[in-house]
Scaffold this motif. Structure first.
Motif, short mmCIF file in Angstrom:
data_model
loop_
_atom_site.label_atom_id
_atom_site.label_comp_id
_atom_site.label_asym_id
_atom_site.label_seq_id
_atom_site.Cartn_x
_atom_site.Cartn_y
_atom_site.Cartn_z
N ASP A 129 3.60 -3.51 5.72
CA ASP A 129 4.44 -4.06 6.79
C ASP A 129 4.48 -3.10 7.97
O ASP A 129 3.78 -2.10 7.98
N SER A 130 5.30 -3.36 8.93
CA SER A 130 5.30 -2.55 10.16
C SER A 130 5.78 -1.12 9.92
O SER A 130 5.57 -0.25 10.74
N LEU A 131 6.42 -0.85 8.80
CA LEU A 131 6.86 0.51 8.48
C LEU A 131 5.83 1.26 7.66
O LEU A 131 6.04 2.39 7.26
N GLY A 132 4.68 0.60 7.41
CA GLY A 132 3.62 1.26 6.67
C GLY A 132 3.79 1.19 5.16
O GLY A 132 3.12 1.88 4.44
N ARG A 133 4.72 0.34 4.68
CA ARG A 133 4.88 0.19 3.23
C ARG A 133 3.76 -0.69 2.70
O ARG A 133 3.20 -1.51 3.41
N LYS A 134 3.46 -0.54 1.42
CA LYS A 134 2.44 -1.36 0.80
C LYS A 134 2.92 -2.80 0.68
O LYS A 134 4.07 -3.07 0.40
N MET A 135 1.96 -3.71 0.91
CA MET A 135 2.27 -5.13 0.76
C MET A 135 1.94 -5.57 -0.66
O MET A 135 1.03 -5.03 -1.28
N SER A 136 2.67 -6.56 -1.11
CA SER A 136 2.47 -7.05 -2.45
C SER A 136 2.90 -8.51 -2.54
O SER A 136 3.93 -8.89 -1.99
N LYS A 137 2.09 -9.30 -3.26
CA LYS A 137 2.47 -10.70 -3.46
C LYS A 137 3.76 -10.79 -4.26
O LYS A 137 4.64 -11.58 -3.95
N ASP A 162 -11.68 -11.60 15.23
CA ASP A 162 -12.18 -10.28 15.63
C ASP A 162 -11.05 -9.27 15.77
O ASP A 162 -11.20 -8.11 15.39
N ALA A 163 -9.93 -9.69 16.32
CA ALA A 163 -8.79 -8.77 16.48
C ALA A 163 -8.27 -8.33 15.11
O ALA A 163 -7.94 -7.16 14.92
N LEU A 164 -8.22 -9.26 14.16
CA LEU A 164 -7.77 -8.89 12.81
C LEU A 164 -8.75 -7.89 12.18
O LEU A 164 -8.33 -6.84 11.68
N ARG A 165 -10.03 -8.19 12.24
CA ARG A 165 -11.04 -7.30 11.66
C ARG A 165 -10.97 -5.92 12.34
O ARG A 165 -10.96 -4.89 11.68
N SER A 220 -10.57 5.61 7.09
CA SER A 220 -11.55 6.57 6.58
C SER A 220 -11.76 6.28 5.10
O SER A 220 -10.86 5.76 4.43
N PRO A 221 -12.94 6.61 4.58
CA PRO A 221 -13.24 6.32 3.18
C PRO A 221 -12.21 6.93 2.24
O PRO A 221 -11.79 8.07 2.41
N GLY A 222 -11.79 6.15 1.27
CA GLY A 222 -10.88 6.63 0.24
C GLY A 222 -9.40 6.48 0.57
O GLY A 222 -8.55 6.73 -0.28
N ASN A 223 -9.07 6.08 1.80
CA ASN A 223 -7.67 5.91 2.19
C ASN A 223 -7.28 4.44 2.20
O ASN A 223 -8.11 3.57 2.46
N ASP A 224 -6.02 4.17 1.91
CA ASP A 224 -5.52 2.81 1.97
C ASP A 224 -5.43 2.35 3.43
O ASP A 224 -5.24 3.15 4.34
N ILE A 225 -5.56 1.04 3.60
CA ILE A 225 -5.40 0.45 4.93
C ILE A 225 -3.95 0.03 5.06
O ILE A 225 -3.40 -0.64 4.19
N ARG A 226 -3.34 0.42 6.15
CA ARG A 226 -1.96 0.03 6.43
C ARG A 226 -1.95 -1.08 7.46
O ARG A 226 -2.57 -0.96 8.50
N MET A 267 -0.42 -2.89 10.38
CA MET A 267 0.55 -2.59 11.43
C MET A 267 0.37 -3.61 12.56
O MET A 267 -0.71 -3.65 13.17
N PRO A 268 1.39 -4.40 12.83
CA PRO A 268 1.28 -5.42 13.88
C PRO A 268 0.88 -4.86 15.25
O PRO A 268 0.17 -5.52 16.00
N GLU A 269 1.31 -3.63 15.55
CA GLU A 269 0.95 -3.06 16.86
C GLU A 269 -0.56 -2.83 16.98
O GLU A 269 -1.10 -2.86 18.08
N LYS A 270 -1.25 -2.64 15.85
CA LYS A 270 -2.70 -2.51 15.90
C LYS A 270 -3.35 -3.85 16.24
O LYS A 270 -4.40 -3.89 16.88
N LEU A 271 -2.73 -4.94 15.81
CA LEU A 271 -3.23 -6.27 16.17
C LEU A 271 -3.11 -6.49 17.68
O LEU A 271 -4.01 -7.03 18.32
N GLU A 272 -1.99 -6.08 18.23
CA GLU A 272 -1.77 -6.20 19.67
C GLU A 272 -2.79 -5.35 20.43
O GLU A 272 -3.36 -5.77 21.43
#
Length: 175
Positions: free
Chosen positions: A1-9, A27-30, A38-44, A46-51
């Motif tokens: 989510d926007s606070l960088g917490r892990k998402m989960s169903k 394309d914006a999502l990708r 970077s390799p080995g790190n989780d993807i966070r 963040m809605p601001e990255k979409l913007e």
């Protein structure tokens, strides 16, 4: 989510990618998911990255439109590489360095680093500096170096789009 917490169903805090695509584009999502990873790190997520990605796609689109508008009377036969101005040589040098760096990053699976470099080059060097500097030569139809400016704009745009294509294929293909 926007606070960088892990998402989960199971926690019910997931994001529907179809909604994101409808609002920002594929394309914006990708781009937002790849930029800075970077390799080995989780993807966070963040809605601001979409913007940021959406703004980048818009900037790229407008810059491309400007370049293509100014290539309507482009005659490659009039170009003399000996007449390249300092700013043309500068941006072409930056482009060559970028191409080498991005190729190296991609070969080492550093896709997020490569994407950041292409983003920085297009936004900062190409759009904010080179296009602004070259406008006076483009607008002066009698300029002795207008053809060289057109050549440089065309080359840099084409090569930058090629470098960006794996990350933003729909926008680059349309341009």
């Amino acid at each position: 989510d926007s606070l960088g917490r892990k998402m989960s169903k199971s926690l019910g805090n997931g994001v529907d990618p179809i909604e994101i695509i409808d609002k920002y584009g594929t394309d914006a999502l990708r781009f937002s998911l790849i930029l800075g990873i970077s390799p080995g790190n989780d993807i966070r997520y963040m809605p601001e990255k979409l913007e940021q990605a959406s703004n980048f796609a818009n900037k790229l689109w407008n810059a491309s439109k400007f370049v293509l508008m100014n290539l309507e009377d482009y005659d490659k036969e009039k170009v003399s590489l000996d007449n390249l101005c300092y700013e043309d040589k500068w941006i072409l040098s930056k482009l060559n360095r970028l191409s080498k760096d991005v190729t190296n990053n991609m070969e080492n699976y550093e896709i997020g680093v490569a994407t950041q470099k292409v983003y920085d080059f297009i936004w900062n060097e190409f759009c904010d500096w080179y296009i602004e500097i070259v406008k006076t030569r483009l607008y002066d139809k009698e300029s002795k170096t207008r053809a060289e400016a057109q050549y440089t704009l065309n080359k840099v745009l084409k090569d930058a789009l090629k470098l960006l294509h794996p990350v933003m294929p729909f926008v680059t293909e349309e341009i």
